[in-house]
Scaffold this motif. Structure first.
Motif, PDB file in Angstrom:
ATOM      1  N   ALA A   1       0.826  -1.221   0.000  1.00  0.00           N
ATOM      2  CA  ALA A   1       0.000   0.000   0.000  1.00  0.00           C
ATOM      3  C   ALA A   1       0.853   1.260   0.000  1.00  0.00           C
ATOM      4  CB  ALA A   1      -0.948   0.004   1.196  1.00  0.00           C
ATOM      5  N   TYR A   2       1.896   1.274   0.849  1.00  0.00           N
ATOM      6  CA  TYR A   2       2.782   2.426   0.944  1.00  0.00           C
ATOM      7  C   TYR A   2       4.211   1.915   0.945  1.00  0.00           C
ATOM      8  CZ  TYR A   2      -1.546   4.628   2.287  1.00  0.00           C
ATOM      9  OH  TYR A   2      -2.842   5.073   2.291  1.00  0.00           O
TER      10      TYR A   2
ATOM     11  N   LEU B   1      -0.631  12.355   2.924  1.00  0.00           N
ATOM     12  CA  LEU B   1      -1.285  13.468   3.579  1.00  0.00           C
ATOM     13  C   LEU B   1      -2.052  12.916   4.772  1.00  0.00           C
ATOM     14  CD1 LEU B   1      -1.971  16.507   3.514  1.00  0.00           C
ATOM     15  CD2 LEU B   1      -3.963  15.908   2.111  1.00  0.00           C
ATOM     16  N   VAL B   2      -1.816  13.502   5.948  1.00  0.00           N
ATOM     17  CA  VAL B   2      -2.414  13.018   7.197  1.00  0.00           C
ATOM     18  C   VAL B   2      -3.294  14.116   7.792  1.00  0.00           C
ATOM     19  CG1 VAL B   2      -1.889  12.201   9.536  1.00  0.00           C
ATOM     20  CG2 VAL B   2      -0.419  11.537   7.614  1.00  0.00           C
ATOM     21  N   ARG B   3      -4.524  13.758   8.170  1.00  0.00           N
ATOM     22  CA  ARG B   3      -5.437  14.685   8.835  1.00  0.00           C
ATOM     23  C   ARG B   3      -5.342  14.440  10.333  1.00  0.00           C
ATOM     24  NH1 ARG B   3     -10.458  13.434   6.869  1.00  0.00           N
ATOM     25  NH2 ARG B   3     -10.070  14.789   5.109  1.00  0.00           N
TER      26      ARG B   3
ATOM     27  N   LEU C   1      -3.100   4.835   9.980  1.00  0.00           N
ATOM     28  CA  LEU C   1      -2.778   5.934  10.876  1.00  0.00           C
ATOM     29  C   LEU C   1      -1.287   6.188  10.900  1.00  0.00           C
ATOM     30  CD1 LEU C   1      -4.798   4.902  14.083  1.00  0.00           C
ATOM     31  CD2 LEU C   1      -5.558   6.362  12.201  1.00  0.00           C
ATOM     32  N   VAL C   2      -0.930   7.405  11.245  1.00  0.00           N
ATOM     33  CA  VAL C   2       0.445   7.729  11.604  1.00  0.00           C
ATOM     34  C   VAL C   2       0.419   7.895  13.113  1.00  0.00           C
ATOM     35  CG1 VAL C   2       2.305   9.414  11.408  1.00  0.00           C
ATOM     36  CG2 VAL C   2       1.000   8.740   9.383  1.00  0.00           C
TER      37      VAL C   2
ATOM     38  N   GLY D   1      -2.524  11.154  13.346  1.00  0.00           N
ATOM     39  CA  GLY D   1      -3.682  11.375  12.490  1.00  0.00           C
ATOM     40  C   GLY D   1      -3.922  10.229  11.534  1.00  0.00           C
ATOM     41  N   THR D   2      -4.926  10.417  10.707  1.00  0.00           N
ATOM     42  CA  THR D   2      -5.368   9.422   9.737  1.00  0.00           C
ATOM     43  C   THR D   2      -4.834   9.771   8.351  1.00  0.00           C
ATOM     44  OG1 THR D   2      -7.395   9.134  10.998  1.00  0.00           O
ATOM     45  CG2 THR D   2      -7.422   8.339   8.733  1.00  0.00           C
ATOM     46  N   VAL D   3      -4.318   8.770   7.649  1.00  0.00           N
ATOM     47  CA  VAL D   3      -3.845   8.997   6.287  1.00  0.00           C
ATOM     48  C   VAL D   3      -5.055   9.275   5.403  1.00  0.00           C
ATOM     49  CG1 VAL D   3      -2.696   7.972   4.279  1.00  0.00           C
ATOM     50  CG2 VAL D   3      -1.769   7.605   6.581  1.00  0.00           C
ATOM     51  N   VAL D   4      -5.030  10.437   4.751  1.00  0.00           N
ATOM     52  CA  VAL D   4      -6.113  10.845   3.863  1.00  0.00           C
ATOM     53  C   VAL D   4      -5.892  10.252   2.479  1.00  0.00           C
ATOM     54  CG1 VAL D   4      -7.250  12.827   2.769  1.00  0.00           C
ATOM     55  CG2 VAL D   4      -6.466  12.982   5.133  1.00  0.00           C
ATOM     56  N   ARG D   5      -4.666  10.389   1.991  1.00  0.00           N
ATOM     57  CA  ARG D   5      -4.337   9.848   0.666  1.00  0.00           C
ATOM     58  C   ARG D   5      -2.838   9.945   0.439  1.00  0.00           C
ATOM     59  NH1 ARG D   5      -3.500  13.339  -3.581  1.00  0.00           N
ATOM     60  NH2 ARG D   5      -3.683  15.545  -3.117  1.00  0.00           N
ATOM     61  N   PRO D   6      -2.345   9.135  -0.497  1.00  0.00           N
ATOM     62  CA  PRO D   6      -0.925   9.286  -0.864  1.00  0.00           C
ATOM     63  C   PRO D   6      -0.754  10.535  -1.712  1.00  0.00           C
ATOM     64  CG  PRO D   6      -1.944   7.541  -2.162  1.00  0.00           C
ATOM     65  CD  PRO D   6      -2.986   8.025  -1.181  1.00  0.00           C
ATOM     66  N   LEU D   7       0.416  11.115  -1.638  1.00  0.00           N
ATOM     67  CA  LEU D   7       0.762  12.261  -2.474  1.00  0.00           C
ATOM     68  C   LEU D   7       1.734  11.763  -3.531  1.00  0.00           C
ATOM     69  CD1 LEU D   7       1.303  14.929   0.297  1.00  0.00           C
ATOM     70  CD2 LEU D   7      -0.681  14.652  -1.190  1.00  0.00           C
ATOM     71  N   ARG D   8       1.243  11.577  -4.698  1.00  0.00           N
ATOM     72  CA  ARG D   8       2.072  11.074  -5.791  1.00  0.00           C
ATOM     73  C   ARG D   8       2.761  12.246  -6.464  1.00  0.00           C
ATOM     74  NH1 ARG D   8       2.017   6.239  -3.922  1.00  0.00           N
ATOM     75  NH2 ARG D   8       0.096   5.093  -4.198  1.00  0.00           N
TER      76      ARG D   8
END
Length: 183
Positions: A40-41, A48-50, A61-62, A154-161
């Motif tokens: 996944a990562y 991007l983490v909220r 999560l981070v 926080g919670t991972v919102v999405r990858p930053l490509r």
């Protein structure tokens, strides 16, 4: 900070060598190190983490890296912490597999050193069970037990490509696919 302003700053985030760049106080860009969440990562991916999101089962999560066999070196990170404070901590990226009140997953029971016997216990209030997607290369709840919710960044919102690199054949009729970014 407005979301449009934060999005504009994301293009500049790659110029900053730090692992985390604070965008206002609600969004953080974190660079993944290691392979515990592959596929996944991957190592070097940015996400991007909220910071204000509430964890749910299945989310990534981070979280603050636990101090194994010792106490936490400092208190939980305040919600108002700035970039320097966030950058001074060590972070992990893991998936939530159980929330407070859930039964402890079999993966944790069979490999943890918690010495649990009898029927599967429940995850205590204020705790989570976190696992890496790549269990052979992940230090997670199987090693350090229940994870305190207060240590979640926080919670991972999405990858930053990165912006899609132009392939040589698109630019000048080149023949090979070199320069195509990994996905």
């Amino acid at each position: 900070m407005r979301l449009a302003t934060a999005a504009a700053l994301l293009g500049l985030a790659g110029l900053v060598p730090a692992a985390a760049v604070l965008l206002g106080r609600r969004l953080v860009v974190v660079t993944v190190r290691g392979v515990s969440m592959a596929p996944a990562y991957l190592d070097g991916d940015r996400v991007l983490v909220r910071r204000t999101a509430r964890p749910t089962r299945g989310q990534v999560l981070v979280v603050e890296r636990p101090a194994l066999r010792t106490r936490w070196p400092s208190g939980p990170l305040p919600a108002t912490a700035g970039a320097r404070t966030v950058g001074r901590r060590q972070w992990l990226i893991k998936r939530v597999v159980a929330l407070p009140g859930d039964r402890v997953p079999e993966a944790m029971l069979s490999t943890s050193s918690l010495g649990l016997r009898g029927p599967p216990p429940r995850v205590p209030d204020g705790s989570l069970v976190l696992l890496g997607d790549n269990p052979q290369h992940s230090v997670d709840s199987r090693h350090f037990g229940f994870y305190p919710v207060e240590r979640v960044l926080g919670t991972v919102v999405r990858p930053l490509r990165p912006p899609r690199a132009r392939r040589p054949d698109e630019a000048s009729g080149g023949r090979d696919g070199a320069g195509t970014p990994r996905s």
